[in-house]
Motif scaffolding. Structure first.
Motif, short mmCIF file in Angstrom:
data_model
loop_
_atom_site.label_atom_id
_atom_site.label_comp_id
_atom_site.label_asym_id
_atom_site.label_seq_id
_atom_site.Cartn_x
_atom_site.Cartn_y
_atom_site.Cartn_z
N THR A 1 0.41 -1.61 0.00
CA THR A 1 0.16 0.50 -0.09
C THR A 1 0.94 0.82 0.05
OG1 THR A 1 -1.05 -1.57 1.49
CG2 THR A 1 -2.07 1.31 0.94
N SER B 1 2.67 2.00 -3.52
CA SER B 1 1.49 2.25 -4.00
C SER B 1 1.40 4.11 -3.40
CB SER B 1 -0.44 1.93 -3.88
OG SER B 1 -0.46 1.06 -4.12
N SER C 1 3.88 5.46 -5.73
CA SER C 1 4.01 6.33 -6.98
C SER C 1 2.73 6.99 -7.26
CB SER C 1 2.92 4.60 -7.74
OG SER C 1 2.01 4.63 -7.28
N GLU D 1 4.42 2.56 -10.27
CA GLU D 1 3.81 1.43 -10.20
C GLU D 1 2.87 0.66 -11.50
OE1 GLU D 1 -0.41 0.40 -8.35
OE2 GLU D 1 0.57 0.35 -6.80
N LYS E 1 1.54 -6.30 -10.55
CA LYS E 1 2.14 -5.06 -10.28
C LYS E 1 3.32 -5.27 -10.86
CE LYS E 1 -1.46 -2.99 -7.05
NZ LYS E 1 -2.18 -2.53 -6.07
N TYR F 1 7.08 -2.07 -9.94
CA TYR F 1 7.44 -1.11 -9.08
C TYR F 1 8.81 -1.33 -9.55
CZ TYR F 1 3.75 -2.15 -5.82
OH TYR F 1 2.38 -2.54 -5.81
#
Length: 459
Positions: free
Chosen positions: A387, A390, A393, A402, A410, A412
């Motif tokens: 989390t 996220s 990003s 991401e 996902k 990264y």
């Protein structure tokens, strides 16, 4: 393919950053062969020392990457040319035809334009401008192949996962049509390639691991008449045995006229573009680094912002340029969260200290492992919740991103590998200030190969 590759995103993939590739594309300087640099030096330092040696070489257009260079009398001069077109059912063209090179390896440092060259190659084909003897182009990025490296596939099944439009295709048609397989980003690969003891696969319906399929494609056991293009940073290119490669090329980036052309295309205000070009040309370190397209983008982003703010302290060193880029993106984060637009860099960085240090620790630890792409398990290992990633990003959009790739899983990464070095170096400096010897012991003489990774940032 045209719809997918006609646009380019400099930085994060948003509509605001979307530009038609053909409107901004600047021809890159690509040579046959490669630079000879000391392996222990950072690749950027190698490029600075060796790029001038190739100024007299014949440049190669990226759309001609499979075409051998011609000598004075028209003879083929590329070494290792063994491939001949033998596929069933293909119409023969009139007159003599020079066969394509089967496997091409293109090297280039981070941000030099490897992926953009691939994109231009595909777009020109899709628009009917080049390589019209090719029926299919299959793009298999290593960052996505990593996600399925432990699964079992046939080559046809693998291609259908990446290109669902192929699901109703009779597998036998692969032997009748001409395809180009593009493996982008070998340096991002976590897939083992064993050329000496690999199981032989010659049928595209035979099931095996992704690594075995890749190895057989490269060796020519699978679809021997199809063409392969592999891109890689120099340090990772030795994963492919030389006997399976017909041509090695190197992307040298922008020459001096191409640097100016980039800024004129990138910046709509031509007076502003002229001012930025003049500043870059006046500072040798910045001008040299602008042979890397991504550094041109960073410079344009920073300098446009500073000129708009009437800031007189324009960066004159690489460290200043990267630092101002970090500050610019942190202020962008504040604007998104409707926070104060903090002009004092010290106050700005202090207010974002925790999140910047978490990002810096991730960058450092992954650089030490040689990873440029991160997956959920890498984040957990660094103590970062998915989390949180996220959130990173979402607010540092030009630094950390991401992506949703195969099966919407996902991935990264830092927007460019060059940018991971900036927070990575910040983390080392933080450890020095806080006397974190667990990290600093890597920079003792017996671990000098690691400190070399960060030495270039102070140059």
């Amino acid at each position: 393919m045209k719809n997918k590759y006609e646009s380019i995103f400099e930085g994060i993939k948003t509509q605001d950053n979307k530009t038609l590739l053909n409107s901004i594309y600047t021809q890159l300087y690509i040579i046959e062969g490669e630079s000879e640099g000391a392996d222990e030096e950072h690749e950027v330092l190698q490029m600075m020392k060796t790029s001038r040696k190739h100024l007299q070489d014949t440049p190669i257009n990226c759309v001609d990457i499979f075409k051998p260079l011609q000598g004075a009398e028209g003879e083929v001069t590329a070494e290792g040319l063994k491939h001949k077109e033998t596929k069933k059912g293909r119409k023969e063209s009139n007159g003599p035809k020079v066969p394509n090179l089967r496997a091409v390896l293109t090297k280039g440092i981070a941000g030099i334009g490897k992926t953009v060259s691939v994109q231009k190659f595909i777009l020109d084909w899709a628009e009917g401008k080049a390589n019209q003897d090719v029926d299919f182009m299959f793009v298999l990025p290593f960052r996505e192949l990593n996600l399925i490296k432990d699964d079992q596939y046939s080559l046809h099944e693998l291609l259908c996962d990446f290109h669902p439009e192929l699901k109703d295709l009779d597998p036998e048609i692969y032997d009748q049509l001409k395809a180009v397989f593009i493996f982008d980003g070998l340096d991002e690969s976590r897939i083992p390639l064993d050329f000496e003891q690999c199981e032989k696969i010659s049928d595209i319906t035979m099931t095996s691991s992704v690594g075995v399929l890749m190895t057989n494609l490269i060796k020519g056991e699978l679809l021997p008449s199809d063409l392969l293009w592999i891109t890689s940073r120099p340090a990772a290119a030795n994963q492919i045995l030389p006997r399976y490669i017909n041509r090695v090329t190197e992307i040298q980036g922008f020459n001096d006229p191409q640097k100016e052309e980039y800024f004129r295309k990138k910046i709509s205000d031509q007076d502003q573009a002229k001012r930025i070009i003049s500043h870059i040309k006046a500072v040798r370190s910045l001008h040299v680094m602008c042979h890397i397209p991504v550094f041109c983008w960073i410079s344009a982003t920073v300098l446009q912002k500073m000129i708009k703010q009437h800031n007189t302290k324009i960066p004159k060193t690489l460290t200043e340029m990267y630092s101002h880029f970090l500050i610019t993106q942190t202020n962008t984060k504040n604007e998104k969260n409707e926070e104060k637009d903090e002009r004092d860099p010290k106050n700005l960085l202090e207010s974002n200290r925790t999140i910047l240090l978490e990002l810096a620790e991730l960058a450092f630890k992954q650089l030490m492992k040689g990873n440029v792409m991160f997956y959920e398990e890498d984040l957990r290992e660094s103590g970062i919740d998915v989390t949180e990633a996220s959130v990173y990003s979402g607010i540092f959009t030009e630094i950390f991103r991401e992506e949703h790739v195969l099966y919407q899983r996902k991935v990264y990464c830092f927007v460019h590998t060059e940018l991971s070095g900036v927070p990575g170096c910040c983390y080392v400096f933080h450890c020095y200030e806080s006397k974190n010897m667990e990290i600093l012991h890597w920079f003792k003489p017996q671990h000098s190969e690691w400190s070399e990774r960060f030495h270039w940032m102070s140059c």
